[in-house]
Design a protein around this motif. Structure first.
Motif, mmCIF file in Angstrom:
data_model
loop_
_atom_site.group_PDB
_atom_site.id
_atom_site.type_symbol
_atom_site.label_atom_id
_atom_site.label_comp_id
_atom_site.label_asym_id
_atom_site.label_seq_id
_atom_site.Cartn_x
_atom_site.Cartn_y
_atom_site.Cartn_z
ATOM 1 N N ALA A 1 42.400 45.679 42.376
ATOM 2 C CA ALA A 1 41.478 44.559 42.167
ATOM 3 C C ALA A 1 42.156 43.462 41.350
ATOM 4 O O ALA A 1 43.120 43.705 40.620
ATOM 5 N N SER A 2 41.618 42.253 41.466
ATOM 6 C CA SER A 2 42.175 41.093 40.759
ATOM 7 C C SER A 2 42.017 41.271 39.249
ATOM 8 O O SER A 2 41.038 41.863 38.761
ATOM 9 N N GLY A 3 42.966 40.716 38.501
ATOM 10 C CA GLY A 3 42.943 40.856 37.054
ATOM 11 C C GLY A 3 41.733 40.168 36.413
ATOM 12 O O GLY A 3 41.121 40.699 35.476
ATOM 13 N N TYR A 4 41.398 38.965 36.911
ATOM 14 C CA TYR A 4 40.267 38.244 36.318
ATOM 15 C C TYR A 4 38.987 39.039 36.439
ATOM 16 O O TYR A 4 38.142 39.036 35.523
ATOM 17 N N LEU A 5 38.840 39.752 37.589
ATOM 18 C CA LEU A 5 37.605 40.495 37.815
ATOM 19 C C LEU A 5 37.538 41.716 36.914
ATOM 20 O O LEU A 5 36.464 42.055 36.392
ATOM 21 N N MET A 6 38.659 42.376 36.714
ATOM 22 C CA MET A 6 38.654 43.539 35.829
ATOM 23 C C MET A 6 38.331 43.111 34.379
ATOM 24 O O MET A 6 37.588 43.797 33.670
ATOM 25 N N ASP A 7 38.887 41.938 33.964
ATOM 26 C CA ASP A 7 38.548 41.421 32.627
ATOM 27 C C ASP A 7 37.061 41.104 32.528
ATOM 28 O O ASP A 7 36.416 41.367 31.497
ATOM 29 N N CYS B 1 33.084 45.638 41.764
ATOM 30 C CA CYS B 1 31.755 45.198 41.330
ATOM 31 C C CYS B 1 30.716 46.267 41.650
ATOM 32 O O CYS B 1 29.812 46.540 40.835
ATOM 33 N N GLU B 2 30.824 46.854 42.827
ATOM 34 C CA GLU B 2 29.870 47.891 43.219
ATOM 35 C C GLU B 2 30.030 49.135 42.348
ATOM 36 O O GLU B 2 29.030 49.777 41.995
ATOM 37 N N LEU B 3 31.278 49.455 41.997
ATOM 38 C CA LEU B 3 31.496 50.601 41.113
ATOM 39 C C LEU B 3 30.882 50.338 39.731
ATOM 40 O O LEU B 3 30.304 51.230 39.107
ATOM 41 N N PHE B 4 31.037 49.084 39.261
ATOM 42 C CA PHE B 4 30.433 48.727 37.969
ATOM 43 C C PHE B 4 28.910 48.858 38.021
ATOM 44 O O PHE B 4 28.286 49.387 37.094
ATOM 45 N N ALA B 5 28.315 48.427 39.131
ATOM 46 C CA ALA B 5 26.863 48.518 39.261
ATOM 47 C C ALA B 5 26.415 49.965 39.326
ATOM 48 O O ALA B 5 25.362 50.339 38.781
ATOM 49 N N ILE C 1 30.461 34.374 33.079
ATOM 50 C CA ILE C 1 30.910 34.840 34.396
ATOM 51 C C ILE C 1 31.604 33.701 35.132
ATOM 52 O O ILE C 1 32.657 33.899 35.773
ATOM 53 N N ASP C 2 31.026 32.495 35.034
ATOM 54 C CA ASP C 2 31.644 31.339 35.696
ATOM 55 C C ASP C 2 33.021 31.060 35.123
ATOM 56 O O ASP C 2 33.944 30.663 35.867
ATOM 57 N N GLU C 3 33.188 31.255 33.770
ATOM 58 C CA GLU C 3 34.503 31.039 33.177
ATOM 59 C C GLU C 3 35.528 32.020 33.743
ATOM 60 O O GLU C 3 36.681 31.643 34.010
ATOM 61 N N PHE C 4 35.118 33.253 33.913
ATOM 62 C CA PHE C 4 36.040 34.226 34.514
ATOM 63 C C PHE C 4 36.306 33.884 35.977
ATOM 64 O O PHE C 4 37.447 34.011 36.456
ATOM 65 N N ILE C 5 35.272 33.479 36.705
ATOM 66 C CA ILE C 5 35.441 33.144 38.120
ATOM 67 C C ILE C 5 36.428 31.993 38.293
ATOM 68 O O ILE C 5 37.210 31.952 39.256
ATOM 69 N N GLN C 6 36.396 31.043 37.326
ATOM 70 C CA GLN C 6 37.316 29.906 37.425
ATOM 71 C C GLN C 6 38.776 30.329 37.295
ATOM 72 O O GLN C 6 39.679 29.592 37.702
ATOM 73 N N LEU C 7 38.991 31.523 36.721
ATOM 74 C CA LEU C 7 40.363 32.040 36.607
ATOM 75 C C LEU C 7 40.860 32.669 37.906
ATOM 76 O O LEU C 7 42.051 32.998 38.020
ATOM 77 N N ALA C 8 39.956 32.843 38.875
ATOM 78 C CA ALA C 8 40.339 33.475 40.151
ATOM 79 C C ALA C 8 41.327 32.584 40.906
ATOM 80 O O ALA C 8 41.141 31.370 40.992
ATOM 81 N N ASP C 9 42.357 33.192 41.418
ATOM 82 C CA ASP C 9 43.390 32.443 42.159
ATOM 83 C C ASP C 9 43.771 33.236 43.409
ATOM 84 O O ASP C 9 44.817 33.887 43.474
ATOM 85 N N TYR C 10 42.896 33.198 44.393
ATOM 86 C CA TYR C 10 43.124 33.955 45.629
ATOM 87 C C TYR C 10 44.097 33.208 46.546
ATOM 88 O O TYR C 10 44.007 31.978 46.694
#
Length: 739
Positions: free
Chosen positions: A582-588, A650-654, A562-571
């Motif tokens: 939604a952001s691409g990193y989050l969907m991945d 994230c809420e939809l995934f949950a 999860i941290d590896e994906f979060i590091q790809l976030a570029d807001y």
């Protein structure tokens, strides 16, 4: 004078009267003599002639008589010589016998001969010079015999030192043959021995000749080896001769002291091990053979001689040797890293102890030492099996075992006690839930039990003690070695989530197989598990701990991913408008979590649920930290809206229940703090904007200062200090130099 003269005159008158009286007779005699004169001359002539004739006739007689006299003298001399020779001949014969005995090295007999010479024969002829020479030579001969016998004894001791290993090897083989013989008889007479037969590791022959012969061990000459004993290999005659000689010479104590001193020195040499003894079995075998050979010789000397060695002496020597042996074995065995070498060392120690025990030496301390070596043997086994376990884990593909047909299924079942009615109902081909390492680990644990059992053989221990030793060593294998290998495998970087899931499944099946391992030990030792002192296997806790570690590693690796994906976030926190999706990193990231949780379907429900909850909580926490990052100095409304779109995903995934079993909105609650944070940020943004607008609407310096104070204080709360240039950038604010 006058009287004398008168007396003379008287005598003269008497003489005259006498002569006058006999004168006629004298005259007659003269006349007769004159008559005889002629006859006398005639007779003289006849006598002279007769004498001549006799002399002539006696010359031969005289010669013969002289010859007879001479012969008589010679005969007398011969008789005297014979008598003297008969007196001296036994002395000479005894002395010759003495020389012959010395020549053929019959020194004890030579001493007896000397004693007879001195006490019986020599006193009879002591007047002769040769006798004195003999008397002078006898002490020299005694010293020579002492020196020669001592030299023979030294040669004997040297020979014994060189050949003690052969003597000991023979004695150990005979002891082992006797033990095999007794074991075979015991097995024939023991009807119920069948279940424990493999404990002694001795096969009972089924033919009529069930008693093993002495030709169990291969030798160059089997017949000769069958007859010879350890004593037959040694010629003890030098010891007997030397002992007898010194005893006869009255110096037995000196010999005893010398013998014991030399044997003590040899004992120290025999007990001194070679530096590389621990590297090979032959080194230990030679060491034990030399010691056994030494004490076999001493035991024989003890029983066949009177006082040369005593029981107290041999006991003292054995106690000294035993302390040294134990110290040597304790030191050298610690260098042994090969369990096979340690096992062979144990077998040698058992044979060594049994051999010496057969000769009456106490060996309890050796069996106590074996318990120390047993612990070391278990340690070497644990190290060896640790390598085997590592190889098995490294070679495993961490995938369920595929079985294409019934034959393959039976092969797997024969290796591992797997039972599952649902899988049994499935048609071929099918997959068994555990990976290939599970039956291999189970087989290796059984092999470890067999290997551990080998050390317990011949230790003169009861089945209960053997059972206890097996269970303790197996517990060490499970709780320390296998557990450590599992923990290390779980921690390795290349082990992914799929492998961790398979490890959890594997540990579950291994945990279920522990009861079969207990039954396996029970069948070996014939000790029921219901026995009060019977230990239990700790496999349950071992595999539970490994499973918990794998579960924790799953949680950790999920969070790392999860941290590896979060590091790809570029807001873009200053964006004016959101992207609308939604952001691409989050969907991945969400797709990754979905596929991962699908793999978790084989895990116990609680584990999968915990992993899912942990991942959602970590994702929520990471996003919250991103939103509250101290380096984030400003954020626009558009950025908040874009971030809100990601939180919605994230809420939809949950809410999509990626892992079944959650009740209600339990999983959605993981993002509730994040949702509240976004709302608070929106509210703060609106509040700040309204407050600044109100201050600016006053359109005076004080209002401008108040608006600026709001901005500066808010910036300070987020760790921001504005420069004068930055303050001037607020173009809508009008303020003086003082402000």
């Amino acid at each position: 004078m006058e009287k004398l003269d008168a007396c003379i005159r008287n005598h003269d008158r008497e003489i005259e009267k006498m002569c006058n009286f006999h004168h006629q007779g004298f005259v007659d005699a003269i006349t007769e003599l004159l008559k005889v004169r002629a006859d006398a001359e005639k007779l003289k002539v006849q006598v002279t002639d007769t004498n001549r004739r006799l002399q002539d006739a006696g010359k031969e007689v005289i010669a013969q008589t002289e010859e007879i006299i001479r012969c008589r003298v010679q005969q007398q001399n011969i008789t005297t010589v014979v008598e003297k020779l008969q007196l001296c001949l036994p002395v000479l014969e005894m002395y010759s016998k003495l020389k012959e005995q010395m020549k053929v090295k019959r020194y004890y007999s030579a001493l007896k001969t000397m004693e007879q010479l001195e006490n019986i024969y020599l006193p009879r002829v002591s007047q002769y010079r040769f006798c004195q020479i003999m008397i002078d030579n006898l002490p020299k001969l005694r010293e020579e015999i002492k020196e020669i016998s001592m030299s023979d004894l030294k040669d004997f001791l040297e020979s014994i030192r060189k050949h003690s290993d052969k003597i000991g090897e023979t004695a150990m083989k005979q002891a082992q043959q006797q033990k095999t013989f007794n074991t075979a008889l015991q097995k024939q007479n023991n009807v119920g021995y069948g279940r424990n037969m493999h404990i002694m590791n001795v096969r009972v022959p089924e033919s009529k000749c069930e008693i093993p012969s002495k030709r169990t061990f291969e030798e160059d000459d089997e017949h000769e080896e069958e007859v010879l004993t350890a004593h037959d290999l040694v010629d003890f005659s030098p010891v007997y001769r030397c002992l007898h000689i010194y005893s006869v010479l009255g110096d037995g104590e000196t010999f005893e002291n010398y013998y014991r001193k030399q044997r003590r020195k040899q004992a120290r040499l025999v007990l001194q091990p070679q530096s590389s003894m621990h590297e090979t079995v032959e080194g230990y075998r030679r060491y034990f053979s030399q010691i056994v050979g030494f004490f076999v010789v001493e035991d024989h000397i003890l029983h066949v001689t009177q006082g040369l060695v005593t029981r107290a002496y041999t006991d003292e020597l054995w106690n000294m040797a035993l302390s040294k042996i134990i110290a040597v074995l304790r030191t050298h065995s610690s260098y042994c890293t090969d369990p096979d070498l340690v096992l062979e060392l144990k077998n040698l120690i058992v044979v060594f102890a049994d051999t010496l025990q057969g000769y009456g030496f106490p060996v309890n301390r050796l069996f106590d030492l074996l318990f120390e070596i047993r612990d070391q043997y278990n340690e070497t086994l644990l190290k060896k099996w640790a390598g085997l376990f590592r190889d098995i884990f490294e070679a495993d593909n961490y995938s369920p075992i595929p079985v294409a047909n019934e034959e393959e299924y039976k092969i797997v079942i024969s290796k591992f006690p797997f039972q599952d009615t649902e899988i049994d109902k499935q048609s071929f081909p099918k997959k068994l839930p555990m990976s290939q390492s599970v039956p291999q680990i189970y087989i290796q644990v059984k092999e470890f039990i067999y290997a551990s059992l080998k050390f317990s053989e011949s230790l003169h221990r009861s089945s209960t003690e053997i059972d206890d030793m097996l269970r303790k060593s197996t517990n060490l294998l499970l709780t320390r070695t296998l557990s450590s290998c599992l923990q290390n495998m779980i921690k390795k970087p290349h082990i992914g989530l799929t492998e961790l899931v398979q490890i959890i499944i594997n540990t579950t099946h291994l945990e279920q197989a522990c009861k079969y391992l207990e039954d396996f030990i029970t069948n070996i030792t014939n000790i029921s598990q219901e026995t009060v002192h019977t230990a239990r296997l700790y496999g349950l806790s071992t595999f539970k701990d490994a499973r918990h570690a794998a579960e924790g590693e799953i949680y950790t690796k999920l969070n790392q991913k999860i941290d590896e994906f979060i590091q790809l976030a570029d807001y873009d926190w200053t964006m004016s408008e959101p992207d609308g999706r939604a952001s691409g990193y989050l969907m991945d990231l969400i797709n990754f979590l979905r596929s991962t949780f699908q793999v978790f379907t084989h895990l116990p429900g609680k584990v999968a649920q915990t992993a899912c909850m942990s991942a959602c909580q970590h994702l929520s926490t990471s996003l919250m930290q991103m939103l509250l990052d101290s380096e984030l100095k400003q954020i626009s409304m558009g950025a908040i809206q874009q971030f809100n779109l990601d939180v919605i995903q994230c809420e939809l995934f949950a809410s999509s229940e990626p892992v079944p079993g959650f009740q209600g909105d339990t999983l959605q609650l993981a993002f509730i703090d994040l949702r509240q944070g976004i709302k608070a940020r929106d509210m703060l943004h609106d509040y700040m904007e309204k407050a600044i607008q109100e201050k600016l609407q006053r359109n005076d310096s004080e209002g401008h200062r108040d608006a600026l104070d709001i901005i500066i204080n808010s910036a300070k709360e987020h760790g921001k200090e504005f420069t004068m240039q930055e303050l001037k950038s607020f173009s809508s604010l009008k303020f003086s130099r003082t402000t």
